[in-house]
Write an enzyme that holds these catalytic residues in place. Structure first.
Site, mmCIF file in Angstrom:
data_model
loop_
_atom_site.group_PDB
_atom_site.id
_atom_site.type_symbol
_atom_site.label_atom_id
_atom_site.label_comp_id
_atom_site.label_asym_id
_atom_site.label_seq_id
_atom_site.Cartn_x
_atom_site.Cartn_y
_atom_site.Cartn_z
ATOM 1 C CE1 TYR A 17 -3.297 -2.952 0.701
ATOM 2 C CE2 TYR A 17 -1.914 -3.416 2.599
ATOM 3 C CZ TYR A 17 -2.913 -3.789 1.731
ATOM 4 O OH TYR A 17 -3.529 -4.998 1.891
ATOM 5 C CE1 TYR A 144 -7.869 -6.053 2.504
ATOM 6 C CE2 TYR A 144 -7.201 -7.712 4.095
ATOM 7 C CZ TYR A 144 -6.966 -6.998 2.930
ATOM 8 O OH TYR A 144 -5.834 -7.266 2.195
HETATM 9 C C1 LIG Z 1 -5.056 -10.557 5.849
HETATM 10 C C2 LIG Z 1 -6.433 -10.975 5.544
HETATM 11 C C3 LIG Z 1 -6.781 -11.548 4.311
HETATM 12 C C4 LIG Z 1 -5.784 -11.687 3.184
HETATM 13 O O1 LIG Z 1 -4.720 -12.510 3.507
HETATM 14 P P1 LIG Z 1 -3.330 -12.387 2.689
HETATM 15 O O2 LIG Z 1 -2.511 -13.507 3.220
HETATM 16 O O3 LIG Z 1 -2.791 -11.037 2.996
HETATM 17 O O4 LIG Z 1 -3.676 -12.537 1.247
HETATM 18 C C5 LIG Z 1 -8.085 -11.956 4.118
HETATM 19 N N1 LIG Z 1 -9.012 -11.812 5.091
HETATM 20 C C6 LIG Z 1 -8.719 -11.278 6.291
HETATM 21 C C7 LIG Z 1 -9.780 -11.166 7.323
HETATM 22 C C8 LIG Z 1 -7.432 -10.819 6.557
HETATM 23 O O5 LIG Z 1 -7.151 -10.255 7.735
#
Ligand SMILES: *Cc1c(COP(=O)(O)O)cnc(C)c1O
Length: 428
Positions: A17, A144
């Site tokens: 980011y 997220y």
């Molecule tokens: C970090 C995260 C993801 C993505 O995982 P990555 O290993 O960064 O691709 C998906 N869902 C949640 C809730 C997360 O905290």
């Protein structure tokens, strides 16, 4: 390391980011042990982030290191197509025994975002097998789920900057996020938005996807367990499968092994990642019910169409096994509950601070929602100069320390946060 390495990084390497023009400068970490990161100037700083929720037992853990060394002597990697190996089998056994009985079939992948993509693809194929072309996913705002396209399409439209990717993102359905917080009273009005959308679109929805109880970096909100219960009842009513994304919350972070245990609700698909290897190597898993796996497998293709090159990587599986073994034998529950108690004691009084809107604490998660945006350039420097690693975003200063943090080190984290709040220069 020389000055020129830092400059090379600044000039040529993209960080998460980040901009390639005048980015917030990076700190060089040369080693890490326990809860400490050692910077190249020799200074040790306390990691309040567990390297993004992953390093639950601390850095350089002898048991995790030993598991890696033992595996590397046998093999670092072997393809998973047509081949299996003892570390993957042992890990999947553990994952199945750790999760509710319903979750019976494990798909291993290489990152959390991919685990979410896999879960969503599973449900698209599930409905195809049943002769239906369903493609819509229903979720709630402030979520997220990762940075790949399908994962972005169910993450909060504003927070994940949907407009940048405009027409390329699949259009999904967003219900209002619940207002009732974890520790407050349940307000039935919270359900209205979700209920309306599911009623109106039930024949088109392939699945619901949510982070149970704790919405992570989409806003760090902790919502009421009743909300999750009511959503599950609605999903059952319309026979719509539900995916729980426990990538951030899994393996004890909220005080339960999985956050959904706070509501006693079981999903049809579960995504795990982040702390699964104790913060050593990337690995994720998507666990599905036998019903979903069998329905997909009974289709014309008969196969689930996904297969990462490094699927089931033996090093990652071996260290994940060791990580879960530590969880099973150590005092994680006491550790997390002690962190929670101390956060209540040391963070909650900040609620009266003029820059503080809300304080939220659950398990080993402490969140301060500020009334102003932080100034990343100055606050990052301030934290490091004061011996801690905390990485806020927007108006949120939060900590998710390793479970092994001492009360002394935790006190230092909350003290430095208090000092930061009293420093107007660190805010916009
Ligand atoms: C970090 C995260 C993801 C993505 O995982 P990555 O290993 O960064 O691709 C998906 N869902 C949640 C809730 C997360 O905290």
């Amino acid at each position: 390391m020389s000055q020129s390495d830092t400059f090379f990084d600044y000039k040529h390497i993209w960080h998460p980011y980040a901009s390639m023009i005048n980015p917030v400068p990076c700190y060089t970490v040369i080693s890490a042990k326990g809860v400490y990161l050692k910077l190249k100037n020799g200074k040790n700083i306390i990691d309040g982030m567990s390297s993004w929720w992953s390093v639950i037992h601390g850095y350089n853990h002898p048991i995790l290191n030993k598991a890696l060394k033992k595996q590397i002597r046998k093999m670092s990697h072997v393809m998973f197509g047509g081949i299996t190996h003892p570390s993957a089998i042992a890990l999947c056994r553990k994952l199945i025994s750790l999760t509710p009985e319903k979750l019976d079939c494990v798909f291993l992948s290489d990152s959390g975002s991919v685990a979410v993509e896999v879960a969503m693809k599973m449900l698209i194929q599930y409905w195809q097998s049943l002769g239906q072309k369903r493609k819509l996913f229903l979720t709630i705002r402030n979520g997220y789920h990762g940075d790949t396209f399908a994962a972005m399409s169910v993450s909060d439209p504003e927070n994940s900057f949907h407009k940048i990717y405009n027409n390329l993102l699949p259009t999904n359905l967003f219900a209002d996020a619940p207002i009732s917080s974890f520790y407050k009273d349940w307000d039935a009005n919270d359900l209205i938005s979700f209920q309306k959308i599911i009623e109106e679109n039930s024949s088109k929805i392939a699945g619901v996807i949510l982070e149970p109880i704790v919405q992570g970096v989409g806003g760090m909100n902790f919502y009421h367990p009743t909300y999750l219960k009511k959503i599950k009842i609605l999903c059952d009513h319309y026979s719509i499968p539900i995916i729980f994304d426990e990538i951030a919350t899994g393996f004890g972070r909220t005080g339960k092994i999985f956050a959904f245990e706070h509501a006693n609700v079981i999903p049809d698909i579960l995504c795990l990642g982040k702390s699964m290897t104790g913060g050593t190597i990337t690995l994720a898993a998507t666990l599905a019910s036998r019903h979903i796996a069998d329905t997909i497998s009974n289709s014309k293709t008969g196969c689930f169409m996904h297969g990462p090159t490094y699927m089931g990587n033996p090093l990652a599986c071996a260290v994940a096994n060791a990580n879960i073994k530590i969880l099973k034998t150590n005092q994680w529950k006491t550790q997390v509950s002690n962190i929670e108690k101390q956060l209540f004691k040391n963070l909650l009084p900040l609620i009266d601070h003029p820059y503080v809107i809300d304080i939220r604490i659950l398990g080993a998660i402490g969140v301060i929602e500020c009334s102003r945006l932080v100034n990343m350039f100055s606050i990052q420097k301030f934290f490091v100069e004061n011996g801690v690693w905390i990485r806020p975003f927007k108006k949120l200063i939060y900590i998710v320390p390793p479970y092994t943090i001492s009360s002394h080190a935790l006190k230092k984290l909350t003290n430095v946060i208090t000092m930061a709040l009293n420093n107007t220069k660190l805010f916009m």
